[in-house]
Scaffold this motif. Structure first.
Motif, mmCIF file in Angstrom:
data_model
loop_
_atom_site.group_PDB
_atom_site.id
_atom_site.type_symbol
_atom_site.label_atom_id
_atom_site.label_comp_id
_atom_site.label_asym_id
_atom_site.label_seq_id
_atom_site.Cartn_x
_atom_site.Cartn_y
_atom_site.Cartn_z
ATOM 1 N N ALA A 85 -34.642 17.706 109.946
ATOM 2 C CA ALA A 85 -35.447 16.705 109.251
ATOM 3 C C ALA A 85 -36.109 17.294 108.006
ATOM 4 C CB ALA A 85 -36.495 16.140 110.202
ATOM 5 N N THR A 87 -35.079 20.019 106.159
ATOM 6 C CA THR A 87 -34.173 20.524 105.125
ATOM 7 C C THR A 87 -33.081 19.542 104.725
ATOM 8 O OG1 THR A 87 -32.658 21.512 106.742
ATOM 9 C CG2 THR A 87 -34.516 22.871 105.985
ATOM 10 N N ARG A 88 -32.780 18.587 105.609
ATOM 11 C CA ARG A 88 -31.655 17.666 105.423
ATOM 12 C C ARG A 88 -30.344 18.432 105.261
ATOM 13 N NH1 ARG A 88 -34.307 13.946 100.754
ATOM 14 N NH2 ARG A 88 -34.975 16.025 100.107
ATOM 15 N N SER A 89 -30.288 19.611 105.883
ATOM 16 C CA SER A 89 -29.115 20.480 105.788
ATOM 17 C C SER A 89 -28.704 20.948 107.173
ATOM 18 C CB SER A 89 -29.428 21.699 104.908
ATOM 19 O OG SER A 89 -28.431 22.697 105.057
ATOM 20 N N THR A 202 -30.977 10.941 109.028
ATOM 21 C CA THR A 202 -31.845 12.054 108.659
ATOM 22 C C THR A 202 -31.334 12.802 107.436
ATOM 23 O OG1 THR A 202 -32.485 12.335 110.978
ATOM 24 C CG2 THR A 202 -32.874 14.201 109.506
ATOM 25 N N VAL A 203 -30.037 12.933 107.331
ATOM 26 C CA VAL A 203 -29.462 13.824 106.322
ATOM 27 C C VAL A 203 -29.112 13.129 105.013
ATOM 28 C CG1 VAL A 203 -27.446 15.283 105.818
ATOM 29 C CG2 VAL A 203 -28.609 15.472 108.023
ATOM 30 N N ILE A 204 -28.468 11.948 105.072
ATOM 31 C CA ILE A 204 -27.872 11.445 103.828
ATOM 32 C C ILE A 204 -27.882 9.937 103.666
ATOM 33 C CG2 ILE A 204 -25.488 11.215 104.673
ATOM 34 C CD1 ILE A 204 -24.633 12.614 102.006
ATOM 35 N N TRP A 265 -29.090 18.958 98.709
ATOM 36 C CA TRP A 265 -30.273 18.328 98.130
ATOM 37 C C TRP A 265 -30.976 19.317 97.208
ATOM 38 C CZ3 TRP A 265 -31.703 13.336 98.428
ATOM 39 C CH2 TRP A 265 -31.098 12.539 99.408
#
Length: 295
Positions: A85, A87-89, A202-204, A265
């Motif tokens: 959540a 880092t979105r990585s 959460t990511v994209i 990101w």
């Protein structure tokens, strides 16, 4: 393994599930019995009950009992979830203490339990949940398969701790599973829905525009819409597959798809990259082909 591993492994034969299972098998009550030998009231774990018999109401002594149905759902390691959540990585999140997820899903009268670190998975049958010696401490009685009678000698145990909330359900548990955390207690939180939708959101997931004003969209349900094409995507969670975060064609919903798009990101700007290579780990181009802002 990509997100779809949770769904795929649940339909695999149980005989393939736990080839790496190596726990000791201490003496224990037979499946379908509590530690004092009394039959459970759970329709799945009570092996001596007649098929199709309605589940009995819990007796006063069983109010605090935990049954497989109480743990049904998707659980994700809290440290992994927090870092994802933040880092979105997925690649950055994989460096968290333990990157694992657990799915328990009822299938007729059985409860398959899948444990994955997103590179490989172990599938076992959850037979019963038994109280341990300490308050709010339990053990999951699991077997390699749940077909017919399961004896005590077939069981292995996974210990966990947890407390129900006011609504009577578990939202967080600490599990000492043997495959990926080596029996070290790890805190897991329950997701409200499927892992795949959670990761996408959460990511994209969102609507974007590029510098030319062209529209892009990545939906929570996995539809990718680019100015020149559309495809069904999933987020790669296997950190060994590529040296960058990556979207790929959804293996189940778009079996013939060959899409691979790297992403990263930079602040609130979503960068998209070409992906090169034919063998893992794949590589992203050094320069993004699109810079996207939320629209």
């Amino acid at each position: 393994m990509i997100v779809r591993g949770l769904a795929v492994a649940l339909v695999l034969g149980m005989s393939m599930a736990a080839s790496a299972w190596g726990q000791d098998k201490p003496a224990a009550p037979a499946a379908g019995a509590t530690q004092d030998g009394a039959p459970t009231t759970d329709g799945n774990s009570g092996k001596g009950q007649k098929a199709g018999k309605e589940e009995k109401a819990r007796s006063p002594k069983q109010i605090d009992r935990v049954f497989p149905r109480d743990l049904e759902g998707t659980w994700i390691a809290a440290s992994y979830r927090d870092k994802l959540a933040r880092t979105r990585s997925p690649r950055a999140a994989a460096s968290a203490n333990v990157a694992t997820a657990i799915k328990i899903q009822r299938d007729n009268r059985t409860y398959p339990m899948l444990i994955t670190n997103f590179q490989r998975a172990v599938l076992v049958a959850l037979i019963d949940v038994q109280p341990d010696r300490k308050p709010q401490s339990y053990r999951l009685a699991v077997a390699k398969e749940d077909s017919g009678v399961v004896y005590a000698s077939d069981l292995s145990y996974i210990y966990f701790r947890g407390e129900r909330g006011k609504e009577g359900i578990f939202k967080s548990v600490s599990i000492a599973e043997p495959h990926f955390s080596k029996r070290k207690s790890v805190t897991y939180t329950r997701l409200d829905g499927d892992l795949e939708a959670y990761v996408n959101r959460t990511v994209i997931a969102g609507k974007y525009t590029d510098a030319q004003g062209r529209a892009y969209e990545f939906s929570e349900t996995g539809e990718a819409v680019l100015p020149d094409r559309k495809f069904i995507y999933e987020v790669n969670l296997d950190a060994s597959a590529a040296r960058c975060d990556m979207l790929v064609s959804h293996g189940e919903r778009e079996a013939d798809g060959k899409e691979r798009i790297g992403f990263a990101w930079k602040g609130e700007t979503l960068q998209l990259f070409q992906v090169t290579g034919s063998k893992a780990p794949l590589t992203c181009a050094g320069t993004p082909f699109a810079l996207l802002e939320r629209s």
